[in-house]
Design an enzyme around this catalytic site. Structure first.
Site, PDB file in Angstrom:
ATOM      1  CG  LEU A 198      -1.785   1.249   1.397  1.00 45.06           C
ATOM      2  CD1 LEU A 198      -2.717   1.457   0.194  1.00 45.06           C
ATOM      3  CD2 LEU A 198      -2.601   1.175   2.679  1.00 45.06           C
ATOM      4  CE1 TYR A 210      -2.791  -7.256  10.195  1.00 46.43           C
ATOM      5  CE2 TYR A 210      -4.906  -8.058   9.410  1.00 46.43           C
ATOM      6  CZ  TYR A 210      -3.889  -7.131   9.371  1.00 46.43           C
ATOM      7  OH  TYR A 210      -3.973  -6.067   8.496  1.00 46.43           O
TER       8      TYR A 210
HETATM    9  N1  LIG Z   1      -2.412  -6.143   2.384  1.00 45.49           N
HETATM   10  C1  LIG Z   1      -3.701  -6.260   2.718  1.00 45.49           C
HETATM   11  O1  LIG Z   1      -4.462  -7.051   2.087  1.00 45.49           O
HETATM   12  C2  LIG Z   1      -4.273  -5.422   3.835  1.00 45.49           C
HETATM   13  C3  LIG Z   1      -5.639  -5.551   4.140  1.00 45.49           C
HETATM   14  C4  LIG Z   1      -6.188  -4.752   5.138  1.00 45.49           C
HETATM   15  C5  LIG Z   1      -5.396  -3.868   5.848  1.00 45.49           C
HETATM   16  N2  LIG Z   1      -4.062  -3.776   5.556  1.00 45.49           N
HETATM   17  C6  LIG Z   1      -3.247  -2.827   6.332  1.00 45.49           C
HETATM   18  O2  LIG Z   1      -2.661  -1.927   5.400  1.00 45.49           O
HETATM   19  C7  LIG Z   1      -1.379  -1.510   5.869  1.00 45.49           C
HETATM   20  C8  LIG Z   1      -0.366  -1.697   4.753  1.00 45.49           C
HETATM   21  O3  LIG Z   1      -0.316  -3.076   4.440  1.00 45.49           O
HETATM   22  P1  LIG Z   1       0.624  -3.620   3.281  1.00 45.49           P
HETATM   23  O4  LIG Z   1      -0.111  -4.725   2.633  1.00 45.49           O
HETATM   24  O5  LIG Z   1       1.159  -2.502   2.465  1.00 45.49           O
HETATM   25  O6  LIG Z   1       1.800  -4.244   4.157  1.00 45.49           O
HETATM   26  P2  LIG Z   1       3.217  -4.819   3.646  1.00 45.49           P
HETATM   27  O7  LIG Z   1       3.263  -4.869   2.162  1.00 45.49           O
HETATM   28  O8  LIG Z   1       3.447  -6.082   4.413  1.00 45.49           O
HETATM   29  O9  LIG Z   1       4.244  -3.735   4.124  1.00 45.49           O
HETATM   30  C9  LIG Z   1       4.549  -3.609   5.475  1.00 45.49           C
HETATM   31  C10 LIG Z   1       5.439  -2.409   5.647  1.00 45.49           C
HETATM   32  O10 LIG Z   1       5.801  -2.309   7.029  1.00 45.49           O
HETATM   33  C11 LIG Z   1       7.190  -2.026   7.085  1.00 45.49           C
HETATM   34  N3  LIG Z   1       7.769  -2.493   8.345  1.00 45.49           N
HETATM   35  C12 LIG Z   1       7.815  -3.756   8.819  1.00 45.49           C
HETATM   36  N4  LIG Z   1       8.473  -3.779  10.009  1.00 45.49           N
HETATM   37  C13 LIG Z   1       8.859  -2.505  10.257  1.00 45.49           C
HETATM   38  C14 LIG Z   1       9.582  -1.871  11.305  1.00 45.49           C
HETATM   39  N5  LIG Z   1      10.033  -2.565  12.364  1.00 45.49           N
HETATM   40  N6  LIG Z   1       9.798  -0.544  11.226  1.00 45.49           N
HETATM   41  C15 LIG Z   1       9.354   0.162  10.170  1.00 45.49           C
HETATM   42  N7  LIG Z   1       8.654  -0.354   9.153  1.00 45.49           N
HETATM   43  C16 LIG Z   1       8.417  -1.687   9.200  1.00 45.49           C
HETATM   44  C17 LIG Z   1       7.771  -2.794   5.911  1.00 45.49           C
HETATM   45  O11 LIG Z   1       9.065  -2.283   5.616  1.00 45.49           O
HETATM   46  P3  LIG Z   1      10.191  -3.201   4.871  1.00 45.49           P
HETATM   47  O12 LIG Z   1       9.448  -4.086   3.921  1.00 45.49           O
HETATM   48  O13 LIG Z   1      11.075  -2.185   4.216  1.00 45.49           O
HETATM   49  O14 LIG Z   1      10.861  -3.973   5.945  1.00 45.49           O
HETATM   50  C18 LIG Z   1       6.741  -2.495   4.838  1.00 45.49           C
HETATM   51  O15 LIG Z   1       6.977  -1.248   4.249  1.00 45.49           O
HETATM   52  C19 LIG Z   1      -1.101  -2.333   7.127  1.00 45.49           C
HETATM   53  O16 LIG Z   1      -1.343  -1.523   8.242  1.00 45.49           O
HETATM   54  C20 LIG Z   1      -2.094  -3.477   7.069  1.00 45.49           C
HETATM   55  O17 LIG Z   1      -2.459  -3.895   8.354  1.00 45.49           O
HETATM   56  C21 LIG Z   1      -3.483  -4.520   4.554  1.00 45.49           C
END
Ligand SMILES: NC(=O)c1ccc[n+]([C@@H]2O[C@H](COP(=O)([O-])OP(=O)(O)OC[C@H]3O[C@@H](n4cnc5c(N)ncnc54)[C@H](OP(=O)(O)O)[C@@H]3O)[C@@H](O)[C@H]2O)c1
Length: 311
Positions: A28, A147
């Site tokens: 995202l 989660y």
């Molecule tokens: N994906 C879905 O289907 C979905 C659905 C509903 C809600 N959401 C919510 O949407 C948001 C974005 O999700 P996403 O799918 O984009 O997640 P994602 O692709 O898994 O990305 C997670 C991000 O968190 C960062 N991160 C992990 N550990 C960290 C740390 N210790 N310090 C700083 N940054 C850290 C990662 O950085 P690095 O990769 O550089 O380590 C990455 O940029 C989340 O809050 C999730 O709960 C997602």
């Protein structure tokens, strides 16, 4: 080149605000950063293990680093995407997850309050149990898995220390991926390409959303908050199409002209961490603000997948 958005914004609202995106290396966060950069917003992105294209490395669990970075960057808005979001992983690593999804969120929210930065915390439809949809913003959450629990705790911690913050709950996402298994939607292509007989869940109802649509929703929300700082609290966005994993795979196969006969529907719940049966969320608070973006699933997923080197 001065962007249309910059001209519109400055004519209507004054100077463009500065936006900081956490999790900007993720599915995202990349889409938000890309949209805001295309529109020449003043935007900085944070990553952790994947640092490229001008992202700033910051471990959000490191309070001193977070505080120093935010004091230096002084963003007007923070979009907080960073999280551990794989339900099956969280189920077995809850304490580690809490450090990022809850404790780091709480600290970020408190620093944002101190610095007068408006925080938007990204949450999930998994805060609901999926029994009585559609869910309104003030319906009682009841997460079925750890989660969802961690994201709900993140919501509560945010609002406790920073009542001016906003929360945006979103459902399953898809978009341009770095790896095919980066999204629970794009990974379905593996089953299609594999051609081996397999079943896919035809039980849980999902409302998938393109990350680009969420990026546009967040951009519009920031513009609204900038104009009316009294806007705060919970917002929700579900996609407009109700699809099971089986139906998503069928639309992927149709869009890419791939065979689908080897896949059959499975009417039982998926194994692993429990998922809500139908966590449709009510979008009306955003729609009443005039905010709505929806890309049709078949068209959106095709655009994400058709140019992958995979083919
Ligand atoms: N994906 C879905 O289907 C979905 C659905 C509903 C809600 N959401 C919510 O949407 C948001 C974005 O999700 P996403 O799918 O984009 O997640 P994602 O692709 O898994 O990305 C997670 C991000 O968190 C960062 N991160 C992990 N550990 C960290 C740390 N210790 N310090 C700083 N940054 C850290 C990662 O950085 P690095 O990769 O550089 O380590 C990455 O940029 C989340 O809050 C999730 O709960 C997602």
């Amino acid at each position: 080149m001065i962007s249309m958005w910059k001209i519109i914004f400055e004519r209507n609202f004054g100077t463009m605000p500065k936006v900081l995106v956490t999790g900007a290396s993720g599915l995202l966060g990349r889409a938000i950063l890309a949209l805001l950069k295309e529109e020449n917003w003043n935007v900085v992105g944070l990553g952790y293990s994947r640092i490229s294209q001008g992202l700033i490395k910051c471990d959000l669990r490191d309070r001193e680093a977070v505080s120093a970075l935010l004091k230096k960057e002084k963003p007007d808005f923070i979009i907080h995407c960073a999280a551990e979001r794989a339900p099956d992983k969280v189920e077995n690593h809850y304490e580690e997850t809490v450090l990022l999804n809850v404790k780091a969120t709480e600290y970020l929210a408190s620093i944002a309050k101190e610095l007068n930065s408006r925080l938007i915390y990204i949450s999930t439809d998994y805060v609901f149990d999926g029994v009585n949809p559609p869910y309104k913003i003030d319906d009682k959450p009841n997460p079925l898995n750890k989660y969802g629990q961690s994201k709900l705790e993140g919501e509560k911690a945010t609002m406790e220390v920073n009542p001016d913050a906003c929360i945006l709950r979103i459902p399953i996402l898809y978009g341009p991926v770095e790896r095919i298994d980066e999204s629970a939607v794009t990974v379905l292509l593996n089953c299609i390409k594999d051609k081996k007989p397999i079943t896919l869940s035809h039980y849980e109802k999902r409302y998938p959303v393109n990350v680009r649509d969420i990026a546009k929703i967040l951009r519009d929300l920031i513009m609204k908050i900038d104009k009316d700082p009294s806007i705060s609290g919970i917002f929700q966005w579900s996609g407009k199409e109700r699809l099971t994993k089986y139906e998503m795979a069928m639309l992927i196969a149709e869009g890419l002209n791939l065979p689908f006969d080897h896949i059959s529907p499975d009417d039982k719940a998926v194994s692993g961490a429990s998922r809500p049966y139908n966590a449709l969320m009510d979008n009306s608070r955003l729609e009443e603000l005039g905010i709505s973006h929806h890309t049709g699933f078949k068209e959106g997923i095709k655009a994400c997948l058709e140019f992958l080197e995979y083919f």
